[in-house]
Design an enzyme around this catalytic site. Structure first.
Site, PDB file in Angstrom:
ATOM      1  N   SER A 180      19.012 101.148   6.762  1.00  0.00           N
ATOM      2  CA  SER A 180      18.619 102.571   6.768  1.00  0.00           C
ATOM      3  C   SER A 180      17.646 102.771   7.924  1.00  0.00           C
ATOM      4  CB  SER A 180      17.908 102.888   5.446  1.00  0.00           C
ATOM      5  OG  SER A 180      17.278 104.153   5.504  1.00  0.00           O
ATOM      6  N   TYR A 200      12.206 101.214  -1.667  1.00  0.00           N
ATOM      7  CA  TYR A 200      13.342 101.403  -0.752  1.00  0.00           C
ATOM      8  C   TYR A 200      13.004 100.894   0.652  1.00  0.00           C
ATOM      9  CZ  TYR A 200      17.433 103.872   1.181  1.00  0.00           C
ATOM     10  OH  TYR A 200      18.624 104.200   1.799  1.00  0.00           O
TER      11      TYR A 200
HETATM   12  P1  NAD Z   1      26.020 106.725  -3.153  1.00  0.00           P
HETATM   13  O1  NAD Z   1      25.129 107.005  -4.305  1.00  0.00           O
HETATM   14  O2  NAD Z   1      27.009 107.754  -2.710  1.00  0.00           O
HETATM   15  O3  NAD Z   1      26.834 105.360  -3.420  1.00  0.00           O
HETATM   16  C1  NAD Z   1      26.231 104.237  -3.974  1.00  0.00           C
HETATM   17  C2  NAD Z   1      27.293 103.240  -4.342  1.00  0.00           C
HETATM   18  O4  NAD Z   1      26.628 102.081  -4.861  1.00  0.00           O
HETATM   19  C3  NAD Z   1      28.258 103.735  -5.425  1.00  0.00           C
HETATM   20  O5  NAD Z   1      29.539 103.221  -5.158  1.00  0.00           O
HETATM   21  C4  NAD Z   1      27.695 103.087  -6.688  1.00  0.00           C
HETATM   22  O6  NAD Z   1      28.676 102.838  -7.680  1.00  0.00           O
HETATM   23  C5  NAD Z   1      27.181 101.784  -6.125  1.00  0.00           C
HETATM   24  N1  NAD Z   1      26.167 101.150  -6.951  1.00  0.00           N
HETATM   25  C6  NAD Z   1      24.993 101.642  -7.415  1.00  0.00           C
HETATM   26  N2  NAD Z   1      24.370 100.727  -8.186  1.00  0.00           N
HETATM   27  C7  NAD Z   1      25.173  99.625  -8.192  1.00  0.00           C
HETATM   28  C8  NAD Z   1      25.097  98.363  -8.816  1.00  0.00           C
HETATM   29  N3  NAD Z   1      24.078  98.026  -9.603  1.00  0.00           N
HETATM   30  N4  NAD Z   1      26.116  97.505  -8.620  1.00  0.00           N
HETATM   31  C9  NAD Z   1      27.183  97.837  -7.849  1.00  0.00           C
HETATM   32  N5  NAD Z   1      27.298  99.001  -7.231  1.00  0.00           N
HETATM   33  C10 NAD Z   1      26.303  99.905  -7.417  1.00  0.00           C
HETATM   34  O7  NAD Z   1      25.022 106.317  -1.980  1.00  0.00           O
HETATM   35  P2  NAD Z   1      25.167 106.239  -0.380  1.00  0.00           P
HETATM   36  O8  NAD Z   1      24.283 107.282   0.190  1.00  0.00           O
HETATM   37  O9  NAD Z   1      26.582 106.157   0.054  1.00  0.00           O
HETATM   38  O10 NAD Z   1      24.424 104.847  -0.118  1.00  0.00           O
HETATM   39  C11 NAD Z   1      25.086 103.683   0.294  1.00  0.00           C
HETATM   40  C12 NAD Z   1      24.112 102.829   1.047  1.00  0.00           C
HETATM   41  O11 NAD Z   1      23.677 103.548   2.208  1.00  0.00           O
HETATM   42  C13 NAD Z   1      22.854 102.471   0.260  1.00  0.00           C
HETATM   43  O12 NAD Z   1      22.503 101.139   0.528  1.00  0.00           O
HETATM   44  C14 NAD Z   1      21.826 103.426   0.837  1.00  0.00           C
HETATM   45  O13 NAD Z   1      20.528 102.916   0.723  1.00  0.00           O
HETATM   46  C15 NAD Z   1      22.283 103.515   2.277  1.00  0.00           C
HETATM   47  N6  NAD Z   1      21.787 104.675   3.000  1.00  0.00           N
HETATM   48  C16 NAD Z   1      22.062 105.949   2.580  1.00  0.00           C
HETATM   49  C17 NAD Z   1      21.552 107.016   3.305  1.00  0.00           C
HETATM   50  C18 NAD Z   1      21.814 108.441   2.908  1.00  0.00           C
HETATM   51  O14 NAD Z   1      21.191 109.355   3.479  1.00  0.00           O
HETATM   52  N7  NAD Z   1      22.707 108.723   1.977  1.00  0.00           N
HETATM   53  C19 NAD Z   1      20.797 106.785   4.454  1.00  0.00           C
HETATM   54  C20 NAD Z   1      20.546 105.478   4.856  1.00  0.00           C
HETATM   55  C21 NAD Z   1      21.043 104.428   4.123  1.00  0.00           C
END
Ligand code: NAD
Length: 261
Positions: A143, A156
């Site tokens: 991130s 985080y």
């Molecule tokens: P999201 O909530 O859309 O998806 C999260 C995914 O993780 C889902 O498929 C969920 O089922 C899975 N998950 C959650 N807990 C779990 C567990 N215990 N075991 C297995 N799977 C699990 O979120 P996203 O925004 O797509 O985030 C994905 C990654 O990207 C994360 O690591 C997040 O930190 C990172 N990220 C997101 C953003 C943002 O702005 N959305 C920015 C930077 C980084």
């Protein structure tokens, strides 16, 4: 460009960024194991949607990334199904925001387990196979918060900075093994993960959801636009190509200028 003979695991890929990465790898021809905490029925349906769209083998495994045994079993499921694991995308992640002194202990433990430790456990299980194959790609979804901090995100930010560190160690240990390891560092991407933060801005400032989104992005991201999940998917596929074979140990921002400031 093709990943035809490659087998990939993408953790946390039933939604958001992970799903887009799984779609992009499938579109490039890889067989993909998707993962998430959804029901078997929902996971199988999402896998079938991706498989149908890209005419490749996509399966769902409901491993819980907070449980080291299940993380290892997820990697083993790929090796059992395809005889190999070529691409590991450690993407599963959760969020909770609170001041450090108010941060619930169980939320700290869960975020560290899912956002950081699961990447270690998955790499621990996958690396022997990748080294044996002489080829592997580990891609960690970190991130912008792997590079800089924000308030109310102790767990985080700690987990994502740790993930960037883990990325460097794995890269160095495998630099002469045909195995690369990189972190992708997205800025704001509109997914379910950030809905609570958007809602909080709307509630606190009396804004509509649409205006709250503008407010959220405006504060950090000079481009004033969300990053699209597909843009993360495209970068993940690029990291799997020969053109990227010398890119390793990096933390690549995709953040509209957030971390340039
Ligand atoms: P999201 O909530 O859309 O998806 C999260 C995914 O993780 C889902 O498929 C969920 O089922 C899975 N998950 C959650 N807990 C779990 C567990 N215990 N075991 C297995 N799977 C699990 O979120 P996203 O925004 O797509 O985030 C994905 C990654 O990207 C994360 O690591 C997040 O930190 C990172 N990220 C997101 C953003 C943002 O702005 N959305 C920015 C930077 C980084």
């Amino acid at each position: 460009m093709t990943l035809d003979s490659k087998a990939a695991v993408v953790t946390g890929s039933t939604s958001g960024i992970g799903r887009a990465v799984a779609e992009a790898l499938a579109a490039a021809g890889a067989s993909v194991i998707i993962n998430g905490i959804e029901s078997r029925e929902d996971g199988d349906r999402i896998a079938a949607e991706i498989a149908d769209a890209h005419a490749t083998d996509v399966r769902f495994e409901p491993a819980d990334m907070s449980r080291p045994d299940e993380v290892e079993a997820l990697v083993n499921a790929c090796v059992d199904a395809h005889g190999r694991i070529d691409v590991l995308v450690n993407n599963a992640g959760i969020q909770h925001t609170a001041l450090t002194e108010e941060f619930p202990r169980e939320k700290w433990d869960a975020i560290l387990a899912i956002n950081l430790s699961s990447a270690f456990h998955a790499a621990h299980a996958a690396l022997p196979h990748m080294k044996h194959q002489g080829w592997g790609r580990i891609i960690n979804t970190a991130s912008a918060h792997g590079l800089v901090a924000s308030v109310q995100k102790a767990a985080y930010v700690s987990a994502k900075h740790g993930l960037v560190g883990l990325t460097k160690v794995i890269a160095l240990e495998n630099a002469d093994q045909g195995v690369t390891c990189n972190a992708i560092c997205p800025g704001w991407v509109e997914t379910p993960l950030i809905q609570q933060q958007i809602q909080k801005i709307a509630d606190d400032q009396g804004l509509s959801i649409e205006d709250a989104k503008v407010e959220l992005v405006r504060h950090k991201q000079p481009s004033r636009q969300f990053v699209q999940p597909e843009q993360i998917g495209a970068l993940a596929v690029f990291l799997c190509t020969d053109a990227a074979s010398q890119i390793t140990g990096t933390a690549l921002p995709v953040d509209g200028g957030w971390t340039a400031q």
